[in-house]
Write a protein that holds these residues in place. Structure first.
Motif, PDB file in Angstrom:
ATOM      1  N   VAL A 184    -106.108  52.267  45.483  1.00 21.53           N
ATOM      2  CA  VAL A 184    -106.456  52.644  46.854  1.00 21.53           C
ATOM      3  C   VAL A 184    -106.047  51.541  47.821  1.00 21.53           C
ATOM      4  N   ARG A 185    -106.294  50.292  47.461  1.00 23.65           N
ATOM      5  CA  ARG A 185    -105.907  49.183  48.348  1.00 23.65           C
ATOM      6  C   ARG A 185    -104.393  49.108  48.527  1.00 23.65           C
ATOM      7  N   LYS A 186    -103.656  49.363  47.460  1.00 18.26           N
ATOM      8  CA  LYS A 186    -102.201  49.354  47.565  1.00 18.26           C
ATOM      9  C   LYS A 186    -101.727  50.481  48.480  1.00 18.26           C
ATOM     10  N   LYS A 187    -102.366  51.635  48.356  1.00 21.66           N
ATOM     11  CA  LYS A 187    -102.012  52.781  49.215  1.00 21.66           C
ATOM     12  C   LYS A 187    -102.374  52.495  50.670  1.00 21.66           C
ATOM     13  N   GLN A 188    -103.473  51.792  50.901  1.00 15.77           N
ATOM     14  CA  GLN A 188    -103.891  51.470  52.265  1.00 15.77           C
ATOM     15  C   GLN A 188    -102.944  50.473  52.928  1.00 15.77           C
ATOM     16  N   LYS A 189    -102.251  49.683  52.144  1.00 20.62           N
ATOM     17  CA  LYS A 189    -101.282  48.764  52.730  1.00 20.62           C
ATOM     18  C   LYS A 189    -100.094  49.506  53.319  1.00 20.62           C
ATOM     19  N   THR A 190     -99.694  50.590  52.680  1.00 21.46           N
ATOM     20  CA  THR A 190     -98.538  51.343  53.165  1.00 21.46           C
ATOM     21  C   THR A 190     -98.911  52.319  54.268  1.00 21.46           C
ATOM     22  N   GLN A 191    -100.117  52.865  54.203  1.00 23.64           N
ATOM     23  CA  GLN A 191    -100.581  53.764  55.264  1.00 23.64           C
ATOM     24  C   GLN A 191    -102.041  53.432  55.568  1.00 23.64           C
ATOM     25  N   LYS A 192    -102.399  53.514  56.826  1.00 25.48           N
ATOM     26  CA  LYS A 192    -103.739  53.088  57.253  1.00 25.48           C
ATOM     27  C   LYS A 192    -104.852  53.950  56.682  1.00 25.48           C
ATOM     28  N   ASP A 193    -104.661  55.267  56.729  1.00 24.50           N
ATOM     29  CA  ASP A 193    -105.722  56.181  56.339  1.00 24.50           C
ATOM     30  C   ASP A 193    -105.355  56.878  55.034  1.00 24.50           C
ATOM     31  N   VAL A 194    -106.253  56.802  54.061  1.00 28.66           N
ATOM     32  CA  VAL A 194    -106.054  57.482  52.781  1.00 28.66           C
ATOM     33  C   VAL A 194    -106.984  58.687  52.755  1.00 28.66           C
ATOM     34  N   THR A 195    -106.407  59.865  52.556  1.00 27.18           N
ATOM     35  CA  THR A 195    -107.206  61.090  52.565  1.00 27.18           C
ATOM     36  C   THR A 195    -107.988  61.231  51.255  1.00 27.18           C
ATOM     37  N   GLU A 196    -108.957  62.147  51.269  1.00 25.60           N
ATOM     38  CA  GLU A 196    -109.763  62.397  50.077  1.00 25.60           C
ATOM     39  C   GLU A 196    -108.916  62.975  48.944  1.00 25.60           C
ATOM     40  N   GLU A 197    -107.946  63.802  49.279  1.00 23.54           N
ATOM     41  CA  GLU A 197    -107.062  64.361  48.257  1.00 23.54           C
ATOM     42  C   GLU A 197    -106.257  63.261  47.564  1.00 23.54           C
ATOM     43  N   GLU A 198    -105.789  62.306  48.349  1.00 20.33           N
ATOM     44  CA  GLU A 198    -105.047  61.183  47.771  1.00 20.33           C
ATOM     45  C   GLU A 198    -105.965  60.317  46.911  1.00 20.33           C
ATOM     46  N   LYS A 199    -107.205  60.143  47.332  1.00 19.74           N
ATOM     47  CA  LYS A 199    -108.152  59.363  46.529  1.00 19.74           C
ATOM     48  C   LYS A 199    -108.443  60.044  45.195  1.00 19.74           C
ATOM     49  N   ILE A 200    -108.557  61.364  45.214  1.00 19.47           N
ATOM     50  CA  ILE A 200    -108.789  62.099  43.968  1.00 19.47           C
ATOM     51  C   ILE A 200    -107.574  61.975  43.051  1.00 19.47           C
ATOM     52  N   SER A 201    -106.388  62.082  43.624  1.00 20.63           N
ATOM     53  CA  SER A 201    -105.164  61.931  42.848  1.00 20.63           C
ATOM     54  C   SER A 201    -105.063  60.524  42.250  1.00 20.63           C
ATOM     55  N   LEU A 202    -105.411  59.528  43.047  1.00 16.25           N
ATOM     56  CA  LEU A 202    -105.377  58.153  42.549  1.00 16.25           C
ATOM     57  C   LEU A 202    -106.437  57.923  41.476  1.00 16.25           C
ATOM     58  N   LYS A 203    -107.582  58.589  41.596  1.00 12.03           N
ATOM     59  CA  LYS A 203    -108.626  58.450  40.576  1.00 12.03           C
ATOM     60  C   LYS A 203    -108.180  59.086  39.260  1.00 12.03           C
ATOM     61  N   ASN A 204    -107.457  60.202  39.335  1.00 11.04           N
ATOM     62  CA  ASN A 204    -106.922  60.817  38.119  1.00 11.04           C
ATOM     63  C   ASN A 204    -105.910  59.896  37.435  1.00 11.04           C
ATOM     64  N   ARG A 205    -105.052  59.260  38.233  1.00 11.57           N
ATOM     65  CA  ARG A 205    -104.101  58.284  37.675  1.00 11.57           C
ATOM     66  C   ARG A 205    -104.828  57.112  37.043  1.00 11.57           C
ATOM     67  N   ALA A 206    -105.874  56.632  37.719  1.00  7.83           N
ATOM     68  CA  ALA A 206    -106.642  55.504  37.197  1.00  7.83           C
ATOM     69  C   ALA A 206    -107.362  55.880  35.905  1.00  7.83           C
ATOM     70  N   THR A 207    -107.813  57.134  35.823  1.00  8.67           N
ATOM     71  CA  THR A 207    -108.494  57.585  34.606  1.00  8.67           C
ATOM     72  C   THR A 207    -107.544  57.559  33.419  1.00  8.67           C
ATOM     73  N   LEU A 208    -106.368  58.113  33.577  1.00  9.12           N
ATOM     74  CA  LEU A 208    -105.394  58.128  32.484  1.00  9.12           C
ATOM     75  C   LEU A 208    -104.992  56.711  32.080  1.00  9.12           C
ATOM     76  N   THR A 209    -104.721  55.885  33.060  1.00 10.97           N
ATOM     77  CA  THR A 209    -104.323  54.506  32.775  1.00 10.97           C
ATOM     78  C   THR A 209    -105.432  53.742  32.056  1.00 10.97           C
ATOM     79  N   SER A 210    -106.668  53.913  32.510  1.00 13.12           N
ATOM     80  CA  SER A 210    -107.770  53.178  31.894  1.00 13.12           C
ATOM     81  C   SER A 210    -108.087  53.681  30.493  1.00 13.12           C
ATOM     82  N   ILE A 211    -107.910  54.988  30.243  1.00 14.35           N
ATOM     83  CA  ILE A 211    -108.115  55.501  28.883  1.00 14.35           C
ATOM     84  C   ILE A 211    -107.137  54.836  27.925  1.00 14.35           C
TER      85      ILE A 211
END
Length: 79
Positions: free
Chosen positions: A36-63
């Protein structure tokens, strides 16, 4: 059926799953925060849909990360 034989046979997978599960939630939170912090550097506002997508990526990576790390740790410590 002797319980000690079962424990000896499944000792490593049990500890791998326990350690992987214990590590999963804090690692997922950490990776998601970094995404999320990396995404916020490129764009100011991160939408909820993008946060959910990033959480899914984080889930797979952490598993994957937690299973591999816990497997290597159990093999190193218990064997």
């Amino acid at each position: 059926m002797d319980i000690s034989k079962i424990y000896i046979e499944f000792h490593d997978p049990i500890w791998t799953l326990l350690l992987g599960t214990a590590l999963f939630f804090p690692v997922r939170k950490l990776i998601w925060t970094l995404y999320v912090r990396k995404k916020q550097k490129t764009q100011k506002d991160v939408t909820e849909e993008e946060k959910i997508s990033l959480k899914n990526r984080a889930t797979l990576t952490s598993i994957l990360l937690c299973i591999v790390f816990s497997y290597l740790y159990v093999k190193q410590v218990f064997n």
